[in-house]
Design an enzyme around this catalytic site. Structure first.
Site, PDB file in Angstrom:
ATOM      1  CB  CYS A   1       6.953   7.552  -2.286  1.00 21.90           C
ATOM      2  SG  CYS A   1       7.476   8.202  -0.689  1.00 21.90           S
ATOM      3  CG  HIS A   2       3.826   5.458  -4.753  1.00 19.76           C
ATOM      4  ND1 HIS A   2       4.281   4.174  -4.597  1.00 19.76           N
ATOM      5  CD2 HIS A   2       3.242   5.785  -3.578  1.00 19.76           C
ATOM      6  CE1 HIS A   2       3.980   3.737  -3.369  1.00 19.76           C
ATOM      7  NE2 HIS A   2       3.347   4.703  -2.730  1.00 19.76           N
TER       8      HIS A   2
ATOM      9  CB  CYS B   1     -24.880  -8.536  -0.929  1.00 20.63           C
ATOM     10  SG  CYS B   1     -25.490  -9.212  -2.474  1.00 20.63           S
TER      11      CYS B   1
END
Lengths: 257, 106
Positions: free
Chosen positions: A75-76, A218
């Site tokens: 597709c890309h 974090c």
């Protein structure tokens, strides 16, 4: 009268800087806090371990899979052109769910909807590899996340969470990364928390990892309960941080200590 | 999905000192860690790295559990003639990977 006014104005600005966001001109990538040898690792493609994931991602990009037997490339096309600048706009607004999604979630929704394959688990080698490969195509481009007006309420919520004290240590992200970024914590630079290089290779992890992994680490560090991978709270934080770093250069795959 | 990144200059002058850089994808599991249920995680490391130039061994290293994941090994050699560098990594669980790079010496 005038000198008094000037002093008052100076005092006002000084107190505002302490409690507020980092001025645009003072923004610094985590890269600039690193030692020369760690910088050299990131700068050279054959020394940057993150490139191992990019190479894997390039192979996965062309692999056909799922019920539709399609590869990303079907597709890309060539990612070098089709994916250029994409990662610099994520997290982005997803019309289907009406919420922001980060790049990992976007890749996974493409995988389940279009390839009709099983989504990849967060932090799996395959998902990190594809994300690194797509992000790499934006290297050096300015971050543009948050331009879409539909994202405004989510950025605001991410910003509130960034300022919200939490956990047993009762710390907000801002207490370290806005107010004390020029200092050290246990010998390590605190940094300003601009996510310019994700997914990135942390020497401490001995692996590539996502921004969500970094945020969870974090949050655990301030002894709060970390949000699950993919939680809306984490995506809103990612969105806030990326829009806060707007205009800074994309570094993925970065290297950090 | 093991893969190697190799950096060898494509060209050099005879007598030049050149740097060879190699990066191999590997988890380098030490064998000293345990799972949450107390079972030992078996050692899985690269144990040996070799570089041959036109068939002759020019560099060898033994690797141990204290070496970080994705070992980055660099060394210097003198460019004597055009030819091919062949790299080989051998490790636990039958791990074996090779890569090569060519150089033109003028």
């Amino acid at each position: 009268m005038r000198p008094f006014g000037a002093i008052a104005a100076a005092l006002l600005t000084a107190s505002a800087v302490c409690a507020a966001e980092i001025p645009q001109a003072d923004r610094r990538s985590g890269y600039s806090f690193m030692k020369a040898d760690t910088k050299a690792m990131q700068d050279e493609d054959t020394a940057n371990p993150g490139m191992l994931w990019v190479l894997d991602g390039e192979a996965l990009w062309r692999r056909k899979l799922g019920a539709s037997n399609k590869a990303c490339a079907d597709c890309h096309g060539d990612a070098r052109t089709s994916m250029k600048g994409i990662a610099a706009r994520y997290p982005a607004f997803d019309k289907a769910t009406g919420r922001p999604v980060d790049l990992e979630q976007r890749i996974n929704s493409c995988r389940s909807n279009h390839q009709q394959a099983t989504p990849m688990p967060f932090e799996s080698r395959e998902l990190l590899a594809l994300t690194a490969f797509v992000s790499r195509q934006s290297q050096g481009m300015p971050i543009e996340t948050g331009a879409d007006p539909q994202l405004a309420p989510f950025i605001a919520r991410g910003g509130e969470r960034y300022m919200q004290r939490q956990g047993q240590l009762n710390l907000a992200c801002a207490n370290c990364h806005d107010d004390n970024w020029d200092k050290k914590l246990a010998g390590s630079a605190i940094t300003q928390g601009h996510p310019t290089g994700y997914p990135l290779y942390r020497l401490e992890w001995q692996s590539l990892g996502s921004l969500q992994r970094r945020l969870r680490a974090c949050i655990t560090g301030i002894r709060a309960q970390a949000y699950d991978y993919g939680a809306p709270e984490l995506v809103e934080l990612e969105l806030y941080l990326m829009s806060r770093a707007r205009g800074m250069a994309m570094e993925a795959p970065g290297v950090r200590p | 999905m093991a893969s190697a990144l190799i950096n060898v200059p494509a060209k050099a002058k005879r007598g030049d000192i050149i740097e060879i850089k190699t990066l191999m994808s590997h988890i380098m599991e030490t064998g000293y860690r345990h799972t949450t249920t107390g079972e030992a995680v078996p050692r899985n490391i690269i144990t040996s790295f070799t570089c041959r130039f036109n068939g002759n061994e020019i560099f060898r290293a033994d690797l141990f559990p204290a070496i970080a994941a994705n070992p980055f090994i660099t060394f210097f050699t003198t460019a004597t003639e055009s030819g091919k560098f062949e790299f080989e990594w051998i490790g636990d669980k039958g791990f074996s990977e090779t890569a090569s790079a060519s150089i033109t010496v003028e």
